[in-house]
Structure formats: C-alpha cells, structure tokens
Enzyme design. Structure first.
Site, PDB file in Angstrom:
ATOM      1  N   ASP A  13     -23.187  76.664  25.510  1.00 44.22           N
ATOM      2  CA  ASP A  13     -24.495  77.028  26.072  1.00 44.22           C
ATOM      3  C   ASP A  13     -24.481  78.423  26.687  1.00 44.22           C
ATOM      4  O   ASP A  13     -25.236  78.711  27.619  1.00 44.22           O
ATOM      5  CB  ASP A  13     -24.950  75.989  27.115  1.00 44.22           C
ATOM      6  CG  ASP A  13     -24.955  74.581  26.567  1.00 44.22           C
ATOM      7  OD1 ASP A  13     -25.563  74.371  25.503  1.00 44.22           O
ATOM      8  OD2 ASP A  13     -24.327  73.694  27.179  1.00 44.22           O
ATOM      9  N   LYS A  16     -25.010  81.704  22.548  1.00 45.45           N
ATOM     10  CA  LYS A  16     -24.385  82.201  21.317  1.00 45.45           C
ATOM     11  C   LYS A  16     -25.401  82.455  20.218  1.00 45.45           C
ATOM     12  O   LYS A  16     -25.305  83.456  19.500  1.00 45.45           O
ATOM     13  CB  LYS A  16     -23.328  81.198  20.837  1.00 45.45           C
ATOM     14  CG  LYS A  16     -22.112  81.084  21.751  1.00 45.45           C
ATOM     15  CD  LYS A  16     -21.051  80.169  21.175  1.00 45.45           C
ATOM     16  CE  LYS A  16     -21.528  78.743  21.020  1.00 45.45           C
ATOM     17  NZ  LYS A  16     -21.939  78.103  22.283  1.00 45.45           N
ATOM     18  N   ALA A  39     -24.431  70.420  18.746  1.00 44.24           N
ATOM     19  CA  ALA A  39     -24.800  71.593  19.534  1.00 44.24           C
ATOM     20  C   ALA A  39     -26.147  72.127  19.060  1.00 44.24           C
ATOM     21  O   ALA A  39     -26.378  72.281  17.862  1.00 44.24           O
ATOM     22  CB  ALA A  39     -23.737  72.681  19.403  1.00 44.24           C
ATOM     23  N   GLY A  40     -27.031  72.407  20.009  1.00 46.74           N
ATOM     24  CA  GLY A  40     -28.306  73.030  19.679  1.00 46.74           C
ATOM     25  C   GLY A  40     -28.252  74.509  20.022  1.00 46.74           C
ATOM     26  O   GLY A  40     -27.685  74.903  21.035  1.00 46.74           O
ATOM     27  N   HIS A  41     -28.830  75.349  19.173  1.00 47.68           N
ATOM     28  CA  HIS A  41     -28.784  76.795  19.358  1.00 47.68           C
ATOM     29  C   HIS A  41     -30.210  77.324  19.311  1.00 47.68           C
ATOM     30  O   HIS A  41     -30.913  77.140  18.313  1.00 47.68           O
ATOM     31  CB  HIS A  41     -27.931  77.450  18.274  1.00 47.68           C
ATOM     32  CG  HIS A  41     -26.535  76.894  18.207  1.00 47.68           C
ATOM     33  ND1 HIS A  41     -25.481  77.457  18.876  1.00 47.68           N
ATOM     34  CD2 HIS A  41     -26.035  75.799  17.575  1.00 47.68           C
ATOM     35  CE1 HIS A  41     -24.381  76.750  18.643  1.00 47.68           C
ATOM     36  NE2 HIS A  41     -24.707  75.735  17.864  1.00 47.68           N
ATOM     37  N   GLN A 223     -19.366  75.589  19.679  1.00 47.28           N
ATOM     38  CA  GLN A 223     -19.173  75.284  21.099  1.00 47.28           C
ATOM     39  C   GLN A 223     -18.356  76.375  21.775  1.00 47.28           C
ATOM     40  O   GLN A 223     -17.994  77.366  21.146  1.00 47.28           O
ATOM     41  CB  GLN A 223     -18.473  73.927  21.277  1.00 47.28           C
ATOM     42  CG  GLN A 223     -19.357  72.719  21.074  1.00 47.28           C
ATOM     43  CD  GLN A 223     -19.380  72.235  19.631  1.00 47.28           C
ATOM     44  OE1 GLN A 223     -18.507  72.564  18.845  1.00 47.28           O
ATOM     45  NE2 GLN A 223     -20.378  71.452  19.282  1.00 47.28           N
ATOM     46  N   GLY A 301     -31.663  67.280  25.534  1.00 44.77           N
ATOM     47  CA  GLY A 301     -32.601  67.371  26.637  1.00 44.77           C
ATOM     48  C   GLY A 301     -31.956  67.085  27.988  1.00 44.77           C
ATOM     49  O   GLY A 301     -32.615  67.134  29.024  1.00 44.77           O
ATOM     50  N   ARG A 304     -28.264  70.390  32.326  1.00 53.04           N
ATOM     51  CA  ARG A 304     -26.900  70.919  32.383  1.00 53.04           C
ATOM     52  C   ARG A 304     -26.433  71.042  33.832  1.00 53.04           C
ATOM     53  O   ARG A 304     -27.219  71.355  34.713  1.00 53.04           O
ATOM     54  CB  ARG A 304     -26.839  72.287  31.702  1.00 53.04           C
ATOM     55  CG  ARG A 304     -27.170  72.233  30.222  1.00 53.04           C
ATOM     56  CD  ARG A 304     -27.145  73.619  29.588  1.00 53.04           C
ATOM     57  NE  ARG A 304     -27.558  73.528  28.174  1.00 53.04           N
ATOM     58  CZ  ARG A 304     -28.401  74.350  27.590  1.00 53.04           C
ATOM     59  NH1 ARG A 304     -28.937  75.343  28.267  1.00 53.04           N
ATOM     60  NH2 ARG A 304     -28.706  74.189  26.320  1.00 53.04           N
TER      61      ARG A 304
END
Length: 424
Positions: A13, A16, A39-41, A223, A301, A304
């Site tokens: 997070d 990237k 992983a969401g980008h 990641q 969602g 963090r």
C-alpha cells in the site's frame, strides 16, 4: 536497453500502482512478477479512479505492453472480469497484454481451502480468501495447473483429476465441505482458453527478446518488502517474494539485466491485517493518518493500520533489495501535523539493537525523533523547490537516516501530483 525494478519497501500500500503509472511513461514494457489478486492497486488519472488487481497499471498508457510474469498466480475468472471492466472503460487491453504460459491458475478449490484454513486458525493471518497461498502451495507440491496447460485438453483433464484426488478428501473428511467435480473445473479452464488463449505466451523468452531489441522494461511486485515470505514478518506475510529475488524468479530475467532498483516508500507506514507493526499509532494521530490518507483497502475495504515512518524497515529493504533510489509517496497526508514522528531505531528490553529482527519484531519498541510539520497545502506543488521548508527538511532527514536518495516525490493521488527531485 534498461530494466528497472520497482519494489514496495514497507507492508504494501505504498502507492506502487501510482508510481508504476508514473514510471511507465519511460518504459516500453511493464511486467508484474509476483502475487495474485489479493492486492488492489489504485491509479487516478484526470480525476478518474482505476483499480487494478492483476493487470499492471502501466496499461493506462496506450502504447505500453503489459505482462503477467511466470511468478504470479492468477484467478482466470477474475482476470477475464478485470479485462472486461478495463475495456468497458475504453482501455485497450487484449492487443497489449501477455499472460505467461507458466503462470499458475487459482481455481475454486484453492479459494475454498484458503477460507477453510483461515477459519480453523485461532490466530488469524488476515488472508483475503482469494486462494493465493493454496495455489502457491500446489505449485510447490507439483500439482498445480498452469496457463499453458489449457491448450492440451486431454492432459489438462488428467491434471485436474489428480489435483482433485488430493483436494477432495481434505474437503470432505477434514473440513466438512463439499467436493469439486472435474467438469466444473474444466468448464472454467475451457472458458479461459477460449477467451484468453491468444494472450498466453512464453513470457521469459519474450522479455529477453524485448531487452535485446533495446526496449525499456519496468518490473513491479504486488506487495511490499515486509510481506515477503522469506524476509518479512512470517507468518503474517504473503505467499511469494515481492523482493528483488522474486523479480528475477518471477520473470526469468537475470542480475545482469537489472540497471536500477527503486523503492516505493510512503511518507508514513500502513499495514493491513494481522502481524507486528512497531510504529503503529492506535490513538488519535493514527486515526488522523487513516482519514487524511483514505487508508482503506481497495480489495477488501478494510481500514489499514497506520503509524509513523520506520527507518529500520527501510534500511532492511535497502540491504535485501539493493535499492538505488526511492520514490516518496503521500507526503501531502502529513500536512497539518505540528510534529511528525520518525522511528530511527529499535530497542528490546531497554537495549538498543541493530537491524530489523523480523522474527522478533513483536518484541521491539521504536525509538522516535520528532520533526517539525507544516500547514501549507502542498497538493499542487510540482517541484522540490515549491515545498515548504519543513517538508524539504523532512525529505532530507529520511534520505540521511535511510541511506537512500529520494528521487521522486508524490503529493497527491493524481498522475500530475508526482515530480522528479532533479530537473528531469
């Protein structure tokens, strides 16, 4: 020719995808080398948000070739859905997208096993239930299904039968869950071959050909360093290697091909899920970082966990990856803090220690220094000179403490809110 590797230096997070989008303008080919759809980008261009899971974010540049390297595990259904969504946004994907024939495929039984194993754990890892770990496990057990397998349907069916002969007794006897049929798995694989078969290629040879032809290649992981299965905070890690070794193994390139390794580094630190986090701030300032930085997972969602910049974490990322420079992201999130903390070292039981003890990280206490903050809105800054003095001092301090030059600074989510520190 040149080959740059962009590596997340924290717990993921770090921004990237935004940086890959920024760096891609100088590349001809963008390659993802590890991970899966866990992983969401997120990239913002022209005020429009794009979220990627498997397709490299360099696809937003119309002339770039994007490659899913052999080190990934991909859910064929999700990949097809992502391609369809991007094409619905007017982005040409199919003519510029390559899937390695050595990529391992995540199938429904991997996701079912992922959920079943997490449910049984007393101390949760925080898996996204996307089937990433079980698919990598099958790769090591040599019962995996690879993208290139889909072209020989008879052999493919034999491989599926063998995999289910291993998996189904586990589901029925150990986890009290339903068994899977060969036909339902074959249906998914047949659909993947029909819709994506023309994109499946020998990526290793292709990448070497690109470099020999003088192309610029950009490699990216999914990641961050501290989630590396070997070098991170095991077992609270991902199932692959986001570090420099993963870049080589996950593409088929070698050390002589690499010209530069850039670390992507957030101006503070976040972590999703469980595991040690020495600089986590569980009080008001941590909440403020979360709100200001919109720190919620783009895949899950989940909020963090937020904390302060950790110098020892970056020093270890520098050692393991051979960082030649860093890109500092989300500097604007620190605007308004009177004082900004930086962890400059660790101690255990009151004694200062050297290094990043990943196996004992839950025992350390951070040693903080404080730096003056700033109140000016920096989100429109386009050069290092336009930043307030306190922000420039903060950047210089991080460079000195980590031993890595910061060559790129980002002050907002948009593509235009990123600039080189020098005159490029």
């Amino acid at each position: 020719m040149s080959c740059m590797v962009a590596i997340g230096t924290q717990w993921g997070d770090e921004g990237k995808a935004k940086m890959i989008d920024f760096l891609a303008k100088d590349a001809d080919v963008v390659v993802r080398y590890q991970g899966g759809a866990n992983a969401g980008h997120t990239v913002v261009v022209g005020g429009e948000k794009h979220i990627f899971h498997l397709v490299p974010s360099g696809i937003l540049h119309g002339e770039k070739v994007c490659v899913v390297g052999n080190g990934l595990v991909i859910d064929p259904v999700q990949l097809l859905n992502e391609i369809e969504q991007l094409e619905g946004e007017g982005i040409d994907v199919r003519d510029r997208f390559v899937v390695s024939d050595c990529v391992h495929l995540i199938l429904p039984y991997h996701k079912e096993l992922d959920a079943a194993m997490e449910d049984l754990r007393q101390k949760k890892i925080g898996t996204t239930h996307r089937g990433i770990g079980p698919c990598y496990a099958d790769k090591c057990l040599r019962i995996g299904i690879r993208a290139g397998d889909v072209f020989d349907r008879d052999t493919l069916r034999e491989k599926v039968e063998h995999a289910l002969a291993v998996k189904n007794p586990m589901f029925e006897k150990l986890y009290s869950r339903r068994a899977f049929t060969v036909d339902e798995i074959m249906l998914i694989l047949d659909d993947f071959r029909e819709k994506a078969g023309d994109m499946i290629k020998d990526s290793q040879t292709l990448l070497h050909d690109y470099l020999e032809d003088g192309k610029n290649v950009l490699l990216e992981g999914a990641q961050g360093f501290a989630l590396d299965i070997d070098h991170g905070t095991y077992p609270f890690v991902t199932s692959s290697n986001p570090t420099i070794g993963g870049a080589l193994l996950g593409t088929g390139l070698n050390t002589l091909n690499i010209n530069e390794v850039i670390g992507i580094t957030k101006a503070y630190v976040t972590r999703v899920g469980e595991g040690p986090f020495p600089t986590e701030d569980t009080c008001d300032e941590g909440d403020r970082l979360r709100v200001n930085g919109k720190e919620f997972g783009s895949t899950t969602g989940r909020p963090r966990r937020c904390g302060w910049f950790d110098v020892e974490l970056i020093r270890q990322a520098r050692r393991v990856n051979g960082l030649s420079s860093m890109a500092l992201t989300k500097l604007d999130v620190l605007t308004g803090f009177k004082k900004i903390k930086v962890a400059v070292g660790y101690e255990i039981a009151g004694k200062r220690i050297n290094g990043f003890p990943s196996a004992r990280l839950d025992e350390v206490s951070p040693i903080y220094e404080e730096f003056d903050g700033w109140d000016e809105d920096i989100s429109k800054c386009t050069s290092i000179e336009s930043l307030p003095a306190a922000a420039k001092n903060y950047i210089s301090a991080l460079e000195k403490l980590t031993g890595v030059p910061i060559t790129i600074v980002s002050v907002g989510p948009g593509r235009e809110a990123t600039f080189y520190r020098d005159a490029r």
